[in-house]
Scaffold this active site. Structure first.
Site, PDB file in Angstrom:
ATOM      1  N   GLU A   6       0.806  -1.227   0.000  1.00 39.68           N
ATOM      2  CA  GLU A   6       0.000   0.000   0.000  1.00 39.68           C
ATOM      3  C   GLU A   6       0.833   1.269   0.000  1.00 39.68           C
ATOM      4  OE1 GLU A   6      -0.672  -2.638   1.898  1.00 39.68           O
ATOM      5  OE2 GLU A   6      -2.632  -3.279   1.167  1.00 39.68           O
ATOM      6  N   HIS A  39     -10.474  -5.119  10.216  1.00 42.20           N
ATOM      7  CA  HIS A  39     -11.125  -4.886   8.922  1.00 42.20           C
ATOM      8  C   HIS A  39     -12.423  -4.098   9.034  1.00 42.20           C
ATOM      9  CE1 HIS A  39      -8.265  -7.715   7.233  1.00 42.20           C
ATOM     10  NE2 HIS A  39      -8.762  -7.531   6.041  1.00 42.20           N
TER      11      HIS A  39
END
Lengths: 342, 325
Positions: B60, B129
């Site tokens: 990322e 998450h």
């Protein structure tokens, strides 16, 4: 898999450089040395604030590498980049003015020593988070490939940056996408105060690229001609074959990590050993031995450099401070409707 | 007028902008062959090819970093981070690079960059998450931050984001991808800094952030039956905020409640309530309130998770008590 090779021996002579080019390299090296010595003085006299990282000892690495680029090629640097800016063709006046925090500085006084930028010279910035320049350079190289133009991008970073996760992410992407990026690791032996052997499981940094199939070379970064030759070869390959290459320049920084570093982590003898191989002294000897220059010519270059540096200081001193009422300028592009608070 | 999902609206915006401008490209994990982990980019690889729809390694920080570097050279990257949770890996590039580069180089660099990512909980995905980080991004000067909650807004805001020369953080919501709504043909772009009044009312201003604006509308509809008239504002833009719309509403209703999914302390609601008391204090008839996610790492168990998220019932209960019910 591309081969990695180690070359640290310096050949005696024989480069395709004209006397003018050799003099230009010498001038730049001396200019960086003197610029940095005077910068240290200006820092001590409080004309310069913040952190201040000097390039003294790295002149051959910097000038050798950057001289192998075309003016249209891009350079991403780290926070030790005064010399990078000068070698890329930035006006020493504007570099010094930035260190002084003035509106006339390369980054209008907003960036300082660690954040020099010049769109015109394609110096795409000094970045003060270790490793950031590497990833950003891959992005720029990606853009060049996307457009199909023939520039290349060089990233310059220290040995310490090769232990950062993003170094590996970026090298992987650079190789995966065949981007025209040249990675130049300035291995000056220390990441702040930690010696390269104590931080990197593989202290021969150039070996690290084998995981990504990136051709790499280890160069005597205290020899400007060797550095130039190796970089030129890699730049040509990268440009022609559209693939990344890597250079490890083995050199040494004579001063501490920054001006505020008492430099207690290394022995005086070690420093003296490296200073015996001083790049400027060796290059001077080379120019004299091969009758490229007379002592008089070298002396006049030194005098010329002295004037440039003193003029840069005067320019910086006499330049205006940024206006406080422009504190909020350039957070967004002009015309953006965002107030001083969200 | 076409009716489509939030996901389809985003896909349409991407397709139209890529057709319009060859400098626009998409980059992210599984955006190409896979079609996007939430299928937002589905079909785009077939239309635009591998040059412009780029599957990246799972990295990322460098996905955003490559986007920043490419934007500095004038391309217009639309970078997808699979979810906001993984954006933490990229925070250095988002804050130190994307948000700061223009300013720290004296205004000489321009970054036309969009970083898209969905947030939100409610799917039993537990602590790592289920984050909502609107407040964290909205905190950062140099970024434009939006969080649309309808298909039409999603499309219109994404078009603006792609055309704008500032770096944007574009926050989607995993719980919104399947919602359907009308999206007019030739929808004009919607700029940042505009909130939407979803329902007019007189007793209480309810501001919803992202998916919470949908819950706020549902609560308002039910409160109406109890005789409480709520004005519902979908915040849409978090940096900058449409303060005028909020001030005007609070001046009318005299009461304010902000609903957000993220943790409350130092949050979006905290900012809005602080500004309200600075600017329209005299108009308040009651203390301004916040309804937020519980300040715990999100639990997996569905009953615990439900208890950790704001609900329509909670909004109704708090609203009733604010109005003395």
């Amino acid at each position: 898999m591309a081969k990695s090779q180690a070359v640290i021996e310096s050949p005696p002579y024989g480069y395709d450089l004209s006397p003018e080019q050799l003099h230009d390299m010498y001038r730049k090296m001396v200019l960086i040395r003197r610029f940095e010595e005077v910068t240290a003085e200006m820092y001590t006299r409080a004309y310069i604030g913040g952190f201040c990282h000097l390039n003294i000892g790295e002149e051959a690495t910097i000038v050798g590498a950057i001289s192998a680029l075309q003016p249209t090629d891009y350079l991403f640097s780290n926070y030790r980049e005064h010399g990078h800016a000068i070698a890329k063709g930035c006006d020493p006046r504007e570099v010094m003015a930035e260190l002084f925090g003035k509106e006339t500085g390369l980054s209008k006084g907003r960036g300082g020593s660690m954040h020099l930028y010049s769109a015109e010279k394609r110096l795409m910035g000094g970045y003060a988070i270790v490793g950031d320049a590497i990833t950003l350079a891959v992005g720029a190289a990606f853009a060049i490939k996307y457009r199909g133009t023939d520039e290349v991008v060089m990233a310059m970073f220290g040995d310490g940056a090769t232990n950062i996760g993003a170094f590996h992410e970026a090298l992987n992407m650079a190789a995966l996408w065949n981007t025209p990026a040249i990675f130049v690791c300035v291995n000056n032996q220390y990441g702040m105060g930690t010696k390269v052997e104590r931080a990197s499981a593989i202290p021969e940094i150039y070996k690290k690229t084998c995981a990504y199939g990136i051709e790499s070379i280890r160069v005597d970064g205290m020899n400007v001609l060797e550095m130039y030759k190796a970089t030129k070869e890699m730049v040509d390959k990268t440009r022609k074959e559209q693939r990344p290459t890597f250079i490890e320049a083995v050199c040494y920084r004579y001063r501490g990590h920054s001006m505020s570093d008492p430099d207690r982590y290394r022995a005086r003898e070690e420093k003296q050993e490296w200073m015996k191989k001083d790049a400027i002294a060796r290059f001077e000897q080379f120019l004299l031995d091969n009758k490229v220059s007379s002592q008089g010519e070298l002396d006049s270059i030194k005098a010329e450099v002295e004037n440039i540096v003193q003029d840069a200081v005067e320019y910086a001193k006499n330049s205006p401070e940024p206006k406080v009422e422009e504190l909020y300028r350039d957070v967004y592009v002009p015309g953006t409707r965002v107030g001083r608070r969200a | 007028m076409a009716v489509m999902t939030y996901r389809e609206a985003l896909n349409q915006a991407l397709r139209e902008e890529m057709e319009r401008d060859p400098n626009v490209f998409i980059m992210g994990e599984d955006v190409g062959v896979f079609g996007g982990s939430f299928r937002v980019t589905e079909g785009l690889l077939d239309i635009f090819g591998e040059k412009r729809v780029i599957d990246t390694p799972i990295a990322e920080e460098s996905i955003v970093g490559v986007g920043v570097g490419a934007a500095m050279l004038g391309l217009r990257p639309v970078v997808e981070i699979m979810t906001v949770n993984f954006a933490l890996k990229a925070m250095d590039m988002i804050v130190n690079s994307a948000a700061h580069i223009r300013y720290m180089f004296g205004g000489q660099a321009t970054l036309p960059l969009v970083i898209r990512m969905p947030g939100g909980g409610g799917h039993q995905l537990s602590a790592q998450h289920s984050h909502s980080f609107e407040a964290m991004f909205a905190h950062i000067p140099g970024l434009i931050v939006v969080a649309p909650s309808t298909p039409a807004d999603a499309k219109a805001l994404l078009i603006s984001a792609i055309r704008d020369d500032n770096p944007w953080v574009f926050i989607e919501n995993e719980g919104l991808y399947n919602i359907r709504g009308a999206v007019p043909e030739n929808l004009p772009p919607l700029s940042y800094g505009s909130a939407a009044v979803r329902k007019e009312g007189t007793d209480l201003t309810l501001i919803g952030v992202s998916r919470m604006s949908i819950l706020s509308q549902e609560a308002a509809d039910r409160l109406e039956k109890q005789g409480i008239s709520c004005e519902v504002i979908d915040l849409r833009s978090l940096r900058p905020v449409d303060w005028q719309t909020i001030f005007d509403s609070v001046k009318k209703t005299g009461r304010l409640m902000v609903v957000e999914e993220g943790w409350g302390s130092y949050g979006v609601g905290a900012e809005i309530v602080a500004r309200i008391q600075e600017e329209v204090f005299d108009y308040l008839d009651a203390p301004a309130k916040r309804i937020t996610g519980a300040e715990v790492p999100m639990p997996y168990n569905k009953y615990l998770e439900r208890a950790a998220l704001p609900s329509v019932e909670q909004i109704i209960e708090e609203a009733s008590s604010l109005l003395g019910g």
